[in-house]
Design an enzyme around this catalytic site. Structure first.
Site: not given
Ligand code: SP5
Ligand code: ZN
Length: 353
Positions: A169, A204, A206, A293
Site C-alpha cells: 500500500h 494480496d 487488497h 488475507d
Molecule cells: C497489507 C494489507 O493487507 N493491508 C490492509 C490494510 C487495511 N485493512 C483494513 C481492514 C478494515 C476492516 N477491519 C475489520 C476488522 C473486523 N474484525
Molecule cells: Zn491485504
C-alpha cells in the site's frame, strides 16, 4: 531441486502497535508480529528451505528509486520524534497516529513544519509510527532487497522474504494500510536495474495501490493485481479495471477485481488470466506480493478460498519458470500465514522446472 532461502529478521518484533481504528473505533492491531513468526516456523519446517538473516545491504539510494526522499526522511524523523517524546509522555513505546490530514499543498507546507505532522504523507490511520518503527521498516525492506540480490547473483532462483511491516500500500510518497515502504517495489527496482524488465504479481486480498503508483509510468515493470473489488473494499480509491497505466506504459498495469464471496474456481480463472498476461510480457524476473488475507479464515476480509487452493495457486505461478522473489504482504488469520505460505511455496517448487 533448488533449496529456497527464507529471509528473516527479528527486528520486526520491535514494531508492535497495540490498536488500529476501524471506522473510528479502536480494535486490536490486526497486523501482529506473530503472523510472521507463524510463517517463519511453517516455512522452515519444509524440507527444502533454509533461513538467511541478511546483513543490512539496503541503502537510502535504493529506497529513493521508488520513494520520495521526503517520505523516507519523514519516517526517520517521526520515529526519532517518538523516541524523544517518550520521557514527556511517561509511557513506553507510544505510537503516533495520523490525525490531521493535509489535503492540499498549502496545508502540507504548513503542517510539515509542525511537530504534529504525523498526518503528512499518510492516506489513512493504519500506519502509526513508534520509536522502533523506522528500524523495523528498514529491516523489512532490506529483506526484499537482499532476496532480489540473491536472485541477481544467481545464488538462488526463488527466494522468500518474510517482510513485516508489509509494503504494497506504500506509494512513492504515501504510507497507509500497515505499510510504510514498498518492499516489493524495492525488490523490483533492484531486479530491474540488474536484469531488465520484469513483473509484479500481487495476490494480496487488497489492491496493491502503492506498487501500482510507483510503476504507473514504467513500461519495464508489469504490475498485475488480483484483489477484492475496490467498489466495496479497501483501499476504495484504486484497483479498478480501467486503471491500465500511464501514457508511456499503457496496458502495463492490469487490475483484476473480484467480488466478495469469491471462491476457488473464480479465483483460479482470474489467476490464469494474470499468468497469461505475464507470459505474453516475457519478464526476466517476477516479484510475487504474497498476501494470505484471501483465505476463508481471514477475520477482516470476504473471499472464501480454501487452504488447498494455495498449493494450486503456487503450481500455476511456478509454471512461469521465471526467477522469483516472494514478498510476504497481508494475512490476518495468524496460523494461516504459516499454513498457506508453506502450501504456496510447495506448489511453486513442485512445478518450477
Ligand atoms: C497489507 C494489507 O493487507 N493491508 C490492509 C490494510 C487495511 N485493512 C483494513 C481492514 C478494515 C476492516 N477491519 C475489520 C476488522 C473486523 N474484525
Ligand atoms: Zn491485504
Amino acid at each position: 531441486m533448488d533449496r529456497i532461502p527464507i529471509l528473516y529478521s527479528p527486528i520486526h518484533l520491535m514494531h508492535q502497535p497495540a490498536y488500529e481504528y476501524d471506522r473510528g473505533m479502536q480494535i486490536p492491531y490486526q497486523e501482529q508480529a506473530c503472523r510472521i513468526e507463524s510463517a517463519r516456523e511453517a516455512l522452515l519446517a519444509l524440507p527444502f528451505t533454509f533461513e538467511i538473516q541478511p546483513d543490512l545491504l539496503l541503502k537510502d539510494e535504493h529506497i529513493t528509486r521508488v520513494h520520495s526522499r521526503a517520505l523516507l526522511e519523514h519516517l526517520r524523523q517521526r520515529s526519532l520524534f517518538a523516541e524523544q517524546q517518550e520521557p514527556f509522555i511517561g509511557q513506553e513505546d507510544v505510537y503516533h497516529y495520523p490525525w490531521i490530514f493535509p489535503l492540499n499543498p498549502r496545508m502540507q507546507t504548513g503542517l510539515l513544519k509542525s511537530p504534529d505532522n504525523a498526518g503528512c504523507y499518510a492516506f489513512d490511520t493504519y500506519a502509526p509510527i513508534g520509536k522502533n518503527t523506522f528500524k523495523a521498516v528498514f529491516a523489512s525492506a532490506n529483506l526484499a532487497h537482499c532476496a532480489a540480490q540473491t536472485i541477481i547473483q544467481q545464488d538462488n532462483r526463488i527466494a522468500y522474504a518474510l517482510c513485516r511491516p508489509p509494503g504494497h500500500h506504500a506509494a512513492r510518497d504515501m504510507l497507509g494500510g500497515y505499510c510504510y515502504l514498498n518492499n516489493a517495489a524495492i525488490a523490483a527496482s533492484h531486479l530491474k536495474q540488474a536484469l531488465g524488465k520484469g513483473a509484479i504479481l500481487d495476490i494480496d486480498y487488497h489492491h496493491g495501490n502503492g506498487s501500482q503508483d510507483i510503476f504507473w509510468d514504467d513500461p519495464e515493470v508489469l504490475f498485475i493485481s488480483i484483489h477484492a473489488d475496490p467498489n466495496d473494499e479497501y483501499p476504495f480509491f484504486a484497483g479498478y479495471a480501467d486503471e491500465q497505466g500511464g501514457e508511456l506504459a499503457l496496458g502495463v498495469n492490469i487490475n483484476l477485481p473480484l467480488p466478495k464471496g469469491c471462491e476457488d474456481e473464480m479465483y483460479l480463472t482470474a489467476l490464469d488470466q494474470a499468468l497469461n498476461a505475464i507470459r505474453e510480457y516475457q519478464p526476466n524476473w517476477l516479484v510475487l506480493s504474497a498476501g494470505y488475507d484471501t483465505c476463508q479464515a481471514d477475520p477482516s476480509t470476504f473471499f472464501n478460498l480454501t487452504d488447498a487452493v494455495y498449493t494450486e495457486i503456487g503450481k500455476r505461478i511456478g509454471q512461469l519458470n521465471v526467477p522469483m522473489v516472494i514478498v510476504h504482504e497481508g494475512g490476518y488469520a495468524v496460523e494461516q500465514n504459516g499454513i498457506l505460505a508453506a502450501r504456496l511455496i510447495s506448489g511453486i517448487v513442485d512445478s518450477f522446472a
